[in-house]
Write an enzyme that holds these catalytic residues in place. Structure first.
Site, short mmCIF file in Angstrom:
data_model
loop_
_atom_site.label_atom_id
_atom_site.label_comp_id
_atom_site.label_asym_id
_atom_site.label_seq_id
_atom_site.Cartn_x
_atom_site.Cartn_y
_atom_site.Cartn_z
N THR A 6 0.99 -1.41 0.07
CA THR A 6 0.00 0.19 0.30
C THR A 6 0.75 0.93 -0.19
O THR A 6 0.39 2.12 -0.54
CB THR A 6 -1.50 0.09 1.37
N GLU A 50 5.71 4.42 7.46
CA GLU A 50 5.90 3.73 7.91
C GLU A 50 5.00 2.27 7.33
O GLU A 50 4.32 1.62 7.59
CB GLU A 50 5.24 3.72 9.76
N CYS A 91 4.78 -3.37 15.02
CA CYS A 91 5.67 -3.40 12.97
C CYS A 91 7.38 -3.35 13.46
O CYS A 91 7.89 -4.18 12.87
CB CYS A 91 5.87 -2.07 12.57
O1 TXE Z 1 -2.47 -3.17 5.59
P1 TXE Z 1 -2.52 -2.14 4.36
P2 TXE Z 1 -3.03 -4.48 5.85
C1 TXE Z 1 1.39 -5.27 7.50
C2 TXE Z 1 1.17 -6.79 7.37
C3 TXE Z 1 -0.04 -7.08 7.83
C4 TXE Z 1 0.18 -6.48 5.89
C5 TXE Z 1 -1.96 -6.06 5.54
O2 TXE Z 1 2.08 -7.68 7.11
O3 TXE Z 1 -0.28 -8.60 6.89
O4 TXE Z 1 0.29 -5.47 6.21
O5 TXE Z 1 -2.38 -5.35 6.54
C6 TXE Z 1 -5.41 1.69 3.80
N1 TXE Z 1 -4.33 3.67 -0.74
N2 TXE Z 1 1.19 -4.61 8.74
O6 TXE Z 1 -3.68 -5.31 5.40
O7 TXE Z 1 -3.37 -2.78 3.44
C7 TXE Z 1 -6.35 0.86 4.62
O8 TXE Z 1 -7.78 0.71 4.24
C8 TXE Z 1 -4.41 4.58 0.77
C9 TXE Z 1 2.76 -3.52 8.59
O9 TXE Z 1 -4.00 -3.90 7.36
O10 TXE Z 1 -1.47 -1.90 3.79
C10 TXE Z 1 -5.44 0.77 5.89
O11 TXE Z 1 -6.57 2.01 6.47
N3 TXE Z 1 -4.52 3.43 1.99
C11 TXE Z 1 1.42 -2.55 9.65
C12 TXE Z 1 -4.23 1.23 5.88
O12 TXE Z 1 -4.12 1.55 4.36
C13 TXE Z 1 -5.24 2.03 1.51
C14 TXE Z 1 0.40 -2.69 10.37
C15 TXE Z 1 -3.70 0.11 5.86
O13 TXE Z 1 -3.81 -1.36 5.34
C16 TXE Z 1 -5.26 1.35 0.36
C17 TXE Z 1 -0.15 -3.05 9.87
C18 TXE Z 1 -4.66 2.71 -1.09
N4 TXE Z 1 -4.76 1.57 -2.25
C19 TXE Z 1 0.07 -4.33 9.20
N5 TXE Z 1 -5.13 0.53 0.56
C20 TXE Z 1 3.42 -1.75 10.72
N6 TXE Z 1 3.88 -1.23 9.16
O14 TXE Z 1 3.24 -1.75 11.48
C21 TXE Z 1 -5.58 0.01 1.27
N7 TXE Z 1 -5.37 1.57 2.19
#
Ligand code: TXE
Length: 475
Positions: free
Chosen positions: A231, A249, A283
Site C-alpha cells: 500500500t 512506516e 511493526c
Molecule cells: O495493510 P494495508 P493491512 C503489514 C502486515 C499485514 C499487512 C497487511 O504484514 O499482513 O501489512 O495489513 C489503507 N491507498 N502491516 O491489510 O492494506 C487501509 O484501508 C491508501 C504492517 O491492514 O497496508 C488501511 O487503513 N490507503 C503495519 C491502511 O491502508 C489504503 C501494520 C493499511 O492497510 C490503500 C499493519 C490505498 N491504495 C499491517 N489501500 C505496520 N507498519 O506496522 C488500503 N489502504
C-alpha cells in the site's frame, strides 16, 4: 457485570460513533467473534466533504499559535485519560489485545503521554547566517491538511502518532482508520473533539477506496501512513499527482542478534516481549532471532519457559496478556508460514498449530528452532505470535543475515559487553537498533525505517519537522 457486557461508558462511546441500527458494517470482537457494533461505511463523497471542512478550518487553527494549540492537545490528553478505561475495553474487543500487559490499557496511556510530550516539544526557528551582511532564518510552518491512514495493530497509538504532531504544527487532520478497527479510533477522535475546535480533526470510516482517495486528493498536502509496503508503494504513486509529502512506516522484519557470552535467562523476558508484544502484531517487533551456537539451546529453553508461563485468551479477562490474531487474513498468513517451516524441517519448540479451544483466531506462541534463512517464516514478516530462531557461529554471518532482506525498521543486539554490542549495532541496516532490548519507543526519540520499511521520521523535534514546511526568511 460479565466480561462480555458493554459498560455504560463503553456503550455511550459506541453510540456516539456507530452507524444507526440496520446500517453500516458489523464489527466483530476479535476474540469471541461476537458483534460489537456497526462501523459507519462512509463514501468517497463523504471523504471529499471532510477534506473540504478540514481545509476551511486549517487557517484558523494555524492562527491560534503554538501555545494555544499545545494547550488544546493537553486538554485532549486529559479527555482521553478521563475515558481511558472505556476506550481500552472497546479497543480490546475490536483489536483483540488484552486489557493488561503491554496492551490496551498501555496503549491508551501511550496516547495521552504522546499528546502531552508533543505539546511540550518546541521547534524553534534557526538562525542560519548572521554575519553582518546577511541574516537568514529557517522557520517551520503548517503544511495544510494531513491525511492520516492507519493500521489495525496499534490503531489508537498510531493514530495519535500521526495526529499529535500534525495538529501541533497547525495542520488539520483527516483520519482514515483501518477497516478492521474503525470503532475504537472513531471513539477516541470523538473524545478528543470534546475539546478541539470543529473540523480540526475528522475521522472518516471507509474502505480501501476511501484510503486511496485520501492519499490522492488534491487538497491533501501530507500523508502519514502506517501499513503494508504494497500500500505504501501505491501511496507513493498517487503522490505524483498531488505532490503530497509522505511519511511512510511500512513494517519490517526485525532481526535480533544474541552475541556469545550473553546470559540466556537474564534476557529471556525482554526477548520474549520484544517478539510477542501485542501477540507479535507490531511493526517493530523482533521477527527473526540469530543466536550464537554456544548458547543456542539455552536461549531456546529460556524462551520456551517464558512462553509457557504467559497466559493467552480473551482480552477482557484480567488474567491474559496475549490475545488472538486480529483478523482472518493475518491468521492465515501465520498458519501458512508455520506449516511451511514444519514442512522444511524446522523444529517446533512450542505452539505450532492453531488453538481453536481459545477461539477462532487464536494461535499459540510458536517458537521455531533450527530455522534457516530462506525459509518463508524467516524471510517474510509473520506479524503474529511466531519467532524463528536461527543458529550462527560467526557474527559476520549473523550481521549479513540481518541485512539480507529488503526491509529495515528495527533491529537489536544482545550481549554482555555494551561497546561490543554497539559495534555490531552500527552495522545493522535499520532505522533503529536497540541494545539488550527490542522495540521500545519514546516520544522524544525519532523513529522510522530504511529500505522497504519506508521513509520519514516520527516523534520529537524531527517528527514536528516532518509535518511542517520549511520557510527561509532572508533579510
Ligand atoms: O495493510 P494495508 P493491512 C503489514 C502486515 C499485514 C499487512 C497487511 O504484514 O499482513 O501489512 O495489513 C489503507 N491507498 N502491516 O491489510 O492494506 C487501509 O484501508 C491508501 C504492517 O491492514 O497496508 C488501511 O487503513 N490507503 C503495519 C491502511 O491502508 C489504503 C501494520 C493499511 O492497510 C490503500 C499493519 C490505498 N491504495 C499491517 N489501500 C505496520 N507498519 O506496522 C488500503 N489502504
Amino acid at each position: 457485570m460479565s466480561e462480555a457486557a458493554l459498560s455504560p461508558d463503553e456503550a455511550a462511546l459506541l453510540d456516539r460513533v456507530q452507524a444507526p441500527e440496520g446500517q453500516g458494517r458489523e464489527i466483530l470482537d476479535a476474540a469471541t467473534r461476537e458483534v460489537i457494533g456497526r462501523a459507519p461505511v462512509q463514501t468517497v463523497a463523504d471523504l471529499d466533504d471532510a477534506i473540504a471542512r478540514a481545509k476551511a478550518a486549517q487557517p484558523g487553527w494555524e492562527a491560534l499559535g503554538h501555545q494555544k494549540r499545545s494547550d488544546l492537545l493537553l486538554q485532549a490528553a486529559d479527555a482521553i485519560d478521563a475515558r481511558a478505561e472505556a476506550l481500552a475495553r472497546l479497543l480490546s474487543r475490536e483489536q483483540g489485545k488484552p486489557l493488561n500487559g503491554p496492551n490496551a490499557r498501555f496503549e491508551l496511556g501511550a496516547c495521552s503521554a504522546w499528546l502531552r510530550a508533543t505539546a511540550a516539544t518546541v521547534l524553534e526557528p534557526e538562525v542560519l547566517v548572521d554575519d553582518g551582511e546577511t541574516h537568514a532564518e529557517l522557520h517551520y510552518k503548517a503544511i495544510g491538511v494531513v491525511g492520516a491512514i492507519g493500521p489495525w495493530n496499534w490503531p489508537l497509538m498510531i493514530a495519535i502518532w500521526q495526529i499529535a504532531p500534525s495538529l501541533r504544527m497547525g495542520n488539520t487532520v483527516v483520519v482514515k482508520p483501518s477497516e478492521y478497527t474503525p470503532l475504537s479510533v472513531l471513539a477516541m477522535i470523538s473524545v478528543m473533539n470534546e475539546v478541539l475546535p470543529p473540523d480540526v480533526l475528522i475521522g472518516v470510516s471507509g474502505d480501501r477506496e476511501v484510503g486511496a482517495r485520501l492519499a490522492a486528493h488534491p487538497d491533501v498536502d501530507k500523508v502519514m501512513f502506517t501499513g503494508s509496503t504494497a500500500t505504501g508503494r501505491k501511496i507513493i504513486e498517487s503522490s505524483a499527482g498531488n505532490l503530497a509529502r509522505l511519511t511512510l512506516e511500512l513494517g519490517g522484519n526485525d532481526a535480533g542478534i544474541v552475541l556469545p557470552g550473553t546470559d540466556p535467562k537474564a534476557i529471556a523476558q525482554d526477548l520474549f516481549w520484544g517478539a510477542f508484544i501485542n501477540t507479535g502484531q507490531t511493526c517493530a517487533a523482533l521477527k527473526r532471532l540469530y543466536v550464537h551456537d554456544s548458547i543456542y539451546d539455552d536461549v531456546v529453553d529460556a524462551l520456551k519457559e517464558v512462553a509457557e508461563q504467559t497466559p493467552m485468551g480473551v482480552g477482557l479477562s484480567e488474567d491474559n496478556v496475549l490475545g488472538p490474531l486480529q483478523n482472518t487474513q493475518q491468521f492465515d498468513i501465520v498458519n501458512r508460514l508455520v506449516d511451511d517451516a514444519k514442512a522444511r524441517g524446522a523444529r517446533i519448540v512450542t505452539g505450532g498449530a492453531p488453538a481453536p479451544e481459545l477461539g477462532e483466531l487464536f494461535y499459540p506462541i510458536t517458537l521455531i528452532a533450527d530455522a534457516t534463512d530462506g525459509m518463508a517464516v524467516v524471510d517474510e514478516e509473520q506479524f503474529g505470535p511466531v519467532l524463528p530462531i536461527v543458529k550462527y557461529s560467526d557474527v559476520e554471518d549473523a550481521i549479513a543475515s540481518a541485512n539480507r532482506l529488503d526491509v529495515g525498521l528495527g533491529g537489536s543486539v544482545w550481549g554482555p559487553d555494551r561497546d561490543e554490542a554497539r559495534k555490531v549495532a552500527a552495522r545493522i541496516q535499520s532505522g533503529t537498533v536497540w541494545i539488550n532490548s527490542h522495540g521500545g519507543v519514546h516520544p522524544m526519540i525519532p523513529f522510522g525505517g530504511v529500505k522497504g520499511s519506508g521513509y520519514g521520521l516520527e516523534f520529537g523535534v524531527e517528527g514536528l519537522k516532518s509535518v511542517a514546511v520549511p520557510q527561509i526568511i532572508n533579510g
